[in-house]
Design a protein around this motif. Sequence first.
Motif, short mmCIF file in Angstrom:
data_model
loop_
_atom_site.label_atom_id
_atom_site.label_comp_id
_atom_site.label_asym_id
_atom_site.label_seq_id
_atom_site.Cartn_x
_atom_site.Cartn_y
_atom_site.Cartn_z
N VAL A 31 0.86 -1.18 0.00
CA VAL A 31 0.00 0.00 0.00
C VAL A 31 0.90 1.23 0.00
N ARG A 32 0.58 2.18 -0.85
CA ARG A 32 1.36 3.41 -0.93
C ARG A 32 0.43 4.62 -0.92
N GLN A 81 -2.60 -1.08 -3.62
CA GLN A 81 -3.61 -0.10 -3.22
C GLN A 81 -2.94 1.24 -3.00
N MET A 82 -3.59 2.30 -3.49
CA MET A 82 -3.11 3.66 -3.27
C MET A 82 -4.11 4.36 -2.36
N VAL A 83 -3.61 5.11 -1.38
CA VAL A 83 -4.48 5.77 -0.41
C VAL A 83 -4.06 7.23 -0.24
N GLU A 84 -5.00 8.02 0.22
CA GLU A 84 -4.72 9.42 0.55
C GLU A 84 -4.22 9.51 1.98
N LEU A 92 -7.67 3.98 8.10
CA LEU A 92 -7.80 3.45 6.75
C LEU A 92 -6.87 2.26 6.53
N LEU A 93 -5.62 2.39 6.97
CA LEU A 93 -4.67 1.29 6.81
C LEU A 93 -5.06 0.09 7.67
N ALA A 94 -5.56 0.35 8.87
CA ALA A 94 -5.99 -0.75 9.74
C ALA A 94 -7.12 -1.54 9.08
N ASN A 142 1.18 12.65 13.45
CA ASN A 142 0.21 11.56 13.43
C ASN A 142 -0.85 11.86 12.38
N ASP A 143 -1.53 10.82 11.96
CA ASP A 143 -2.62 10.94 11.01
C ASP A 143 -3.62 9.83 11.34
N PRO A 144 -4.51 10.07 12.33
CA PRO A 144 -5.46 9.04 12.76
C PRO A 144 -6.37 8.55 11.64
#
Length: 237
Positions: A190-191, A201-204, A223-225, A216-218
């Motif tokens: 994931v990147r 998978q690509m995520v913001e 999302l990753l969890a 931090n970025d909760p």
Amino acid sequence: MIDQYVWRGGKELMLRFGPSEGPLAIVTLPLFEEANRLRAFAVTLCRALADAGVASVLPDVPGQGESLTDLRSCTLANMRSAMAAAGAALGRSDRNLPYSVALRSGALLDQDLAKAGRWLFAPQSGDNLVQVLDRIRRTSDRLGPGASGKQDVGTPPLVEIAGNRIPARLLESLRAERADGDGDLPQRIVRLSHAFQPADQMVEGSALWRRAEPGNDPTLAALLASDIVAWIAACER
């Protein structure tokens, strides 16, 4: 919960989250300064996994973070050995192995870990890691280009980068290391959406490792969890 594991170089701490049964993820922080920048995020990720019913552990890597092991004596081999020992300390059988969750250059440390699969976030190759460290060294106002810091008599050559006195042999051993690929094991990469490298998978989200201070970025952690939980469920079928 604070726990510990024993490896051939001594004892290290690890944080444990979530239920005592079911799937388990071993979360590996990146090396050097990025470990400090991503530690709070990794804890948030582990807590999000626990909320979803997936246990996790966050081990200290020798020479990093709160470890009492002197970074100047560390090699890539003993860092990997320590991660393998952390996994073995969890007492999982061959039919119930943990999953590796590696952040950035943490993907260079899980090769000896007995695991059921690998989930990688923004994995960083050893060559790229060394290039980044070299840029930091060369732009350091304190040391200046080409400086390597004061050497202690009888110790291997050291390179001081952002306050870390890193053995030159450790940096050299990292250069040829890839972050992806581990035989026939299930693997998911994931990147962040702006990355150019291939991914499943690509995520913001925020590139926290590029910030000057830890952050931090909760939202990203949640999302990753969710992605990790779904991937582990698919692997368990």
